[in-house]
Design an enzyme around this catalytic site. Structure first.
Site, PDB file in Angstrom:
ATOM      1  CG  ASP A 173      -7.127  -1.454   0.474  1.00 51.56           C
ATOM      2  OD1 ASP A 173      -6.139  -2.187   0.281  1.00 51.56           O
ATOM      3  OD2 ASP A 173      -8.288  -1.899   0.558  1.00 51.56           O
ATOM      4  CG  HIS A 174      -1.372  -2.918   2.617  1.00 49.84           C
ATOM      5  ND1 HIS A 174      -2.373  -3.401   3.405  1.00 49.84           N
ATOM      6  CD2 HIS A 174      -0.623  -3.992   2.280  1.00 49.84           C
ATOM      7  CE1 HIS A 174      -2.236  -4.718   3.538  1.00 49.84           C
ATOM      8  NE2 HIS A 174      -1.174  -5.101   2.858  1.00 49.84           N
ATOM      9  CG  HIS A 236      -6.855  -5.755   1.579  1.00 50.23           C
ATOM     10  ND1 HIS A 236      -6.536  -4.419   1.742  1.00 50.23           N
ATOM     11  CD2 HIS A 236      -6.433  -6.373   2.719  1.00 50.23           C
ATOM     12  CE1 HIS A 236      -5.946  -4.254   2.922  1.00 50.23           C
ATOM     13  NE2 HIS A 236      -5.876  -5.410   3.531  1.00 50.23           N
TER      14      HIS A 236
END
Ligand code: NDP
Ligand code: BG6
Length: 486
Positions: A173-174, A236
């Site tokens: 999950d950047h 996110h």
């Protein structure tokens, strides 16, 4: 080993991030990268593509350092659906293992469409690509989307867990690789001032905004099947919210942090139909000037009901947060590109400055803002006396912004996350329990939305979304801290 090694993500993000790790000495001599996809190409052609990827990302690709790095890259054509062909990958991996003395340590990065994850994981195991050396590691890195609802995510997870243990799976999950998202833990657990007030006695509400200026661009075929709820909220936003809501971990380790995030998500109220309809609103952008509305973007059906905006209220049923809502919103084609968290404190119970003859404006709420992007920093709004005769108060701000030189040195999310994978640190990855609770929450909203035809489009590009997003928070006698034209 990079599956999807010739794809957009690999060239644009992954290889330049690996190069940064190399330049900083986090990768030295004992590593090799094997890229695969269906197209045939020689090692040299692959290396030329890596060189271009480094140059495109602003590196000096003709330096000795870059060519040393690139010399560790190899290519093998392979169709991931061809089980028998995995033996070719196995031979290639074993050769590289010997050449670079890798001692059997393997990382499998699946940078490709999720429908292939299950079959790749299975074949990696059955075809003997996973190292059997008991001192070596096998790690699987996967990209979003992780399912499109709880059932499909569980199916995917069941398939992966036939080959890999949970601690071997790194779900990217950047947002968890972003500097200021990681700073939430430092801010909370490194400061008595903050953590002692971090609860429903002192905090009135918390607002999380992930705002995007661009529309759907060239990703419509993916996005139209996803929408903002699945694309941004399930992953996110839920990750950010769980970091804000969790209790203090016993220690700063991946196991302890994940355990607290899961506990927080378990106490997130999963809405019934009526509450889901009231507490979440959606939107889709309309047209402006030369910009078509969402329904007239390339590859979007003209009657699409996919939401490009979501706002919602989340409630935790636990001792720390009961009665303190978390408002979240995200969307495309909004006023600006930014991510921020606003923590709104309760006003003093008594405003002693508000005596009738006073000219003072009422005390403003203290607000702690975490600026995630584009600029990183914190800001704390306090009330202070104005510097003049008489006695009036005004809100003032204590600001800390990371300066441009430091920001330039801050590693990109993918660089941090790849580094964590190399170290085997799962702190900044989504665990399966987190993913599953997030889906259970989001599925309930989706279920309600799927029953009703939305009135789209309903917001003007470059605004902060539909009127319903304002009404959602105003109904609770609150307002968004970030507002246009404030
Ligand atoms: P691309 O479509 O650009 O790349 C897909 C890659 O998979 C190509 O290398 C393709 O090569 C390969 N491939 C496709 N089918 C097969 C097959 N049957 N066997 C072997 N290789 C195959 O995708 P992206 O790089 O954009 O995305 C990869 C993943 O990352 C996806 O899960 C996406 O959702 C995710 N992601 C991407 C982001 C981005 O910025 N691009 C951002 C966030 C997530 P070939 O066709 O030659 O086989
Ligand atoms: C991705 C979404 O996960 O995050 C995209 O799929 C979105 O739709 C992107 O644009 C936003 O990421 P960032 O880092 O630019 O805020």
């Amino acid at each position: 080993m990079f599956f999807g090694g010739t794809g957009d993500l690999a060239y644009r993000k992954l290889y330049p991030s690996l190069f940064n790790l190399y330049k900083k000495g986090n990768l030295r001599t004992h590593f090799a990268v094997l890229g695969t996809s269906r197209q045939t190409m020689t090692d040299d052609k692959f290396r030329a593509a890596i060189k271009k990827s480094l140059a495109d990302s602003g590196n000096r690709a003709d330096s000795k350092e870059a060519s040393d790095f690139i010399s560790h890259f190899y290519y093998q054509a392979h169709d991931v659906t061809d089980t028998a062909h995995y033996s070719v990958l196995k031979d290639a991996a074993e050769k590289l293992d010997k050449k670079y003395k890798l001692q059997g340590n393997r990382i499998f990065y699946l940078s490709m469409a999720p429908q292939f994850f299950g079959t790749i994981a299975q074949d990696l195991k059955t075809q003997g690509l996973m190292s059997t050396n008991k001192d070596a590691f096998n790690r699987l890195v996967i990209e979003k989307p992780f399912g499109r609802d709880y059932d499909s995510a569980k199916q995917l997870n069941d398939a992966l867990s036939k080959s890999f243990e949970e601690e071997q799976i790194f779900r990217i999950d950047h947002y968890l690789g972003k500097e200021m998202i990681q700073n939430i833990e430092a801010l909370r657990f490194g400061n008595t001032l903050v953590e002692s007030l971090w609860n429903n006695r002192y905090i009135d509400n918390i607002q999380v905004t992930l705002s995007e200026k661009l529309g759907v661009e060239e990703r419509a075929s993916y996005y139209d099947n996803s929408g903002a709820l699945r694309d941004m909220v399930q992953n996110h936003i839920m990750q950010i919210v769980s970091l804000l809501a969790m209790e203090q971990p016993v220690a700063f380790t991946d196991t302890d942090i994940r355990a607290e995030k899961v506990k927080a998500l378990r106490s997130l109220r999963v809405y019934n139909v009526a509450d889901a309809a009231t507490n979440f609103v959606r939107g889709q952008y309309g047209a402006i000037d030369n910009q078509p509305d969402y329904r007239h973007e390339d590859n979007v059906p003209h009657d699409s009901t996919t939401e490009t905006f979501v706002a919602g209220k989340l409630l935790f049923d636990n001792y720390r947060w009961s009665g303190t809502p978390f408002y979240v919103r995200t969307g495309k084609m909004l006023a600006d590109k930014f991510t921020r968290v606003d923590v709104v404190f309760k006003k003093p119970l008594v405003d002693i400055f508000a005596f009738p003859q006073s000219q003072s404006t009422p005390l403003a709420a203290n607000v702690l803002t975490i600026f995630v992007e584009p600029h990183a920093g914190f800001s704390l709004q306090l009330n202070a006396k104005t510097a003049d005769a008489g006695f009036q108060t005004e809100p003032i701000k204590l600001d800390y912004m990371v300066d441009a030189a430091k920001s330039a040195e801050t590693p990109e999310p993918y660089e941090r996350l790849l580094h964590d994978v190399l170290k085997g640190d799962g702190t900044n990855f989504s665990s399966w329990p987190e993913v599953s609770y997030a889906w259970k929450f989001v599925d309930q909203i989706r279920r309600v939305w799927d029953l009703q035809e939305p009135q789209f489009p309903n917001y003007t590009p470059h605004s902060m979304g539909p009127a319903a997003a304002e009404e959602l928070i105003q109904r609770d006698h609150r307002e968004w801290i970030y507002r246009l034209n404030k």
